[in-house]
Scaffold this motif. Sequence first.
Motif, PDB file in Angstrom:
ATOM      1  N   TYR A 207       0.874  -1.175   0.000  1.00  0.00           N
ATOM      2  CA  TYR A 207       0.000   0.000   0.000  1.00  0.00           C
ATOM      3  C   TYR A 207       0.910   1.224   0.000  1.00  0.00           C
ATOM      4  N   PRO A 208       1.315   1.689  -1.181  1.00  0.00           N
ATOM      5  CA  PRO A 208       2.324   2.750  -1.262  1.00  0.00           C
ATOM      6  C   PRO A 208       1.824   4.132  -0.863  1.00  0.00           C
ATOM      7  N   ALA A 209       0.524   4.314  -0.719  1.00  0.00           N
ATOM      8  CA  ALA A 209       0.014   5.649  -0.412  1.00  0.00           C
ATOM      9  C   ALA A 209       0.475   6.094   0.966  1.00  0.00           C
ATOM     10  N   ALA A 210       0.752   7.367   1.100  1.00  0.00           N
ATOM     11  CA  ALA A 210       1.113   7.928   2.394  1.00  0.00           C
ATOM     12  C   ALA A 210      -0.123   8.006   3.267  1.00  0.00           C
ATOM     13  N   GLY A 211       0.073   8.086   4.548  1.00  0.00           N
ATOM     14  CA  GLY A 211      -1.071   8.205   5.457  1.00  0.00           C
ATOM     15  C   GLY A 211      -0.813   7.470   6.747  1.00  0.00           C
ATOM     16  N   GLY A 212      -1.812   7.522   7.589  1.00  0.00           N
ATOM     17  CA  GLY A 212      -1.674   6.944   8.921  1.00  0.00           C
ATOM     18  C   GLY A 212      -2.215   5.540   9.016  1.00  0.00           C
ATOM     19  N   ALA A 213      -2.935   5.305  10.101  1.00  0.00           N
ATOM     20  CA  ALA A 213      -3.401   3.958  10.437  1.00  0.00           C
ATOM     21  C   ALA A 213      -4.495   3.495   9.488  1.00  0.00           C
ATOM     22  N   LEU A 214      -4.598   2.178   9.367  1.00  0.00           N
ATOM     23  CA  LEU A 214      -5.673   1.539   8.620  1.00  0.00           C
ATOM     24  C   LEU A 214      -6.276   0.437   9.487  1.00  0.00           C
ATOM     25  N   GLU A 215      -7.498   0.073   9.171  1.00  0.00           N
ATOM     26  CA  GLU A 215      -8.128  -1.080   9.804  1.00  0.00           C
ATOM     27  C   GLU A 215      -8.890  -1.859   8.753  1.00  0.00           C
ATOM     28  N   ALA A 216      -8.999  -3.157   8.983  1.00  0.00           N
ATOM     29  CA  ALA A 216      -9.756  -4.026   8.084  1.00  0.00           C
ATOM     30  C   ALA A 216     -11.115  -4.313   8.701  1.00  0.00           C
ATOM     31  N   VAL A 217     -12.122  -4.410   7.845  1.00  0.00           N
ATOM     32  CA  VAL A 217     -13.492  -4.663   8.287  1.00  0.00           C
ATOM     33  C   VAL A 217     -14.000  -5.918   7.580  1.00  0.00           C
ATOM     34  N   LEU A 218     -14.460  -6.885   8.360  1.00  0.00           N
ATOM     35  CA  LEU A 218     -15.085  -8.087   7.819  1.00  0.00           C
ATOM     36  C   LEU A 218     -16.591  -7.935   7.970  1.00  0.00           C
ATOM     37  N   ARG A 219     -17.325  -8.092   6.886  1.00  0.00           N
ATOM     38  CA  ARG A 219     -18.788  -7.992   6.935  1.00  0.00           C
ATOM     39  C   ARG A 219     -19.415  -9.241   6.324  1.00  0.00           C
ATOM     40  N   ARG A 220     -20.323  -9.845   7.074  1.00  0.00           N
ATOM     41  CA  ARG A 220     -20.995 -11.046   6.592  1.00  0.00           C
ATOM     42  C   ARG A 220     -22.188 -10.663   5.735  1.00  0.00           C
ATOM     43  N   ARG A 221     -22.282 -11.234   4.569  1.00  0.00           N
ATOM     44  CA  ARG A 221     -23.360 -10.899   3.649  1.00  0.00           C
ATOM     45  C   ARG A 221     -24.727 -11.275   4.236  1.00  0.00           C
ATOM     46  N   ALA A 222     -25.745 -10.493   3.841  1.00  0.00           N
ATOM     47  CA  ALA A 222     -27.128 -10.708   4.276  1.00  0.00           C
ATOM     48  C   ALA A 222     -27.268 -10.578   5.787  1.00  0.00           C
ATOM     49  N   SER A 223     -26.417  -9.780   6.396  1.00  0.00           N
ATOM     50  CA  SER A 223     -26.525  -9.535   7.831  1.00  0.00           C
ATOM     51  C   SER A 223     -25.800  -8.237   8.151  1.00  0.00           C
ATOM     52  N   ALA A 224     -25.888  -7.834   9.412  1.00  0.00           N
ATOM     53  CA  ALA A 224     -25.143  -6.668   9.870  1.00  0.00           C
ATOM     54  C   ALA A 224     -23.908  -7.066  10.659  1.00  0.00           C
ATOM     55  N   ASP A 225     -23.568  -8.358  10.654  1.00  0.00           N
ATOM     56  CA  ASP A 225     -22.401  -8.820  11.395  1.00  0.00           C
ATOM     57  C   ASP A 225     -21.118  -8.215  10.825  1.00  0.00           C
ATOM     58  N   GLN A 226     -20.270  -7.730  11.694  1.00  0.00           N
ATOM     59  CA  GLN A 226     -18.989  -7.235  11.235  1.00  0.00           C
ATOM     60  C   GLN A 226     -17.958  -7.344  12.351  1.00  0.00           C
ATOM     61  N   HIS A 227     -16.699  -7.458  11.945  1.00  0.00           N
ATOM     62  CA  HIS A 227     -15.563  -7.445  12.861  1.00  0.00           C
ATOM     63  C   HIS A 227     -14.536  -6.472  12.313  1.00  0.00           C
TER      64      HIS A 227
END
Length: 514
Positions: free
Chosen positions: A19-39
């Motif tokens: 990820y060559p772009a400059a910037g600060g922190a990142l986070e990953a989001v997991l989302r389950r389809r057909a629901s509002a579940d996420q981590h």
Amino acid sequence: MIEEHSWSRDGRLTLRGSYPAAGGALEAVLRRRASADQHVVTVARDGDRFTIGIEAAGMPSFGQNLPLRDGTWDIFVRQPGTPGGLAVPGYDRARLAGLGHDKLSFGLKHFRFTTSGCDAPVLTVTPSLKITERGGVRRRVLRRVYYPLQRRLPVRDAVLFVSWKGKQCGDNPLAIAGELRRRGDDREHIWAVTDYSVPAPDRARAVLTGTGDYFEALGRCRYLISNDDMPWPYTKRDGQVYVQTWHGTPLKRIGFDMPESASGASYFSRLAADVAKWDLLLSPNPFSTPVMRQAFRFDGEILESGYPRNDVLRSGNAGRIAAGVRRRLGLPAGKRVVLYAPTWRDNQCYASGRYRFDFRLDLERAWQELGGDHVFLVRGHHHIADDVPAGPRPEFAINVTAYPDISELLLVSDALVTDYSSVMFDFAPTGRPIVFFTYDLEQYRDSLRGFYFDFEAEAPGPLLATSDEVISAIAGIGTVAASHRAAYRAFTAKFCLLDDGKAAARACDRIFGK
């Protein structure tokens, strides 16, 4: 760009790339389809390189490590604090040929990391099934051949617990199971679950509905304890005891008293078949007993035991339990906790038939007015559990729908916001304030469900029509509580007589003997 992935022996998926772009922190989001579940997981950065670690087989969840739920999980990235700024990372197309599509087994689940569309990363999760449990034909054989065979074998002195048809291991069945263990009961405890990510109590075994182990338990356990009607094809056998705990003091009409428009004719036929199998029905209070007898057309034994799930509110260990719950939820010290726990609406559903959460509470406005010294817990009914939205401020509004035991949430809540949910009766023994967000009162009362008593006259708190009114009531909760003190006392005297911490003991005495 994701350039490589690997799995550890304990089910941790690691994604690495550039990820060559400059910037600060990142986070990953997991989302389950057909629901509002996420981590949400942290993305580690080192110059132009990044690493994402996903604990797929043991994702942290309220102090426990649980496998991801079955389904397809999309993977996004974003900057922290930007809930709407999701971006889809791509998998290096030059390496797609070596991606592989093999399923890996960790615990009781299969996991597969692959791509969707062209290069969008996805993680699919499915239960580990025996060859006899895979496919529609084999599942029908289990139902129509294997289950009847199990019913002919000797009954085992074991207990099968079912809560919300396997969506949770909680409610009244959990409290009864806990009381049995406190008494030194050494029977096998089995819980029916719809997903192996549903945590079962200690010293209990979970069986996935529809599998061979499930039908063996259904056919051979001496005791079956459920808080809702049992799904087809349960057929009671000689020597089996079916205890129906139900799941709430009725304000809204239930059973055969419900309008057909809210339930459908097929529900009535299923309910009649289930009621015919009940050996015992638990009642939470004297008010509910005649209502239940009429609503379920049940002429068998009803035990006025109180609700076992509420015993924790009167437990001598309540303070210690509450402290543990606060740690599991990560609740900040010194902040007032407000639980928002509405019921579902029979007329709010998607075209697929899945129920919709008609979310009217303005959490952003609530944060602006109350965020300095309040935190909200949002608890969706199990019918709308997959539709509870992720709020823009997770540190202020915490989605606790997946928390296994709502009674523990009541224990740590300083105030309750609800509508027509029976949670009002469970919370009332705490003596803490209740606010009712009843924006559709006339429709719900006159057309959708109907009530068993004059709710407007007897409610132990204000009935409010707008989100702003609810927020103002929470801000001035001391004044609100004082103005409804007499109604609150009358409410608890009528509905909470048996909330003394001994309901599970009374139920176990009757079911299993002293």
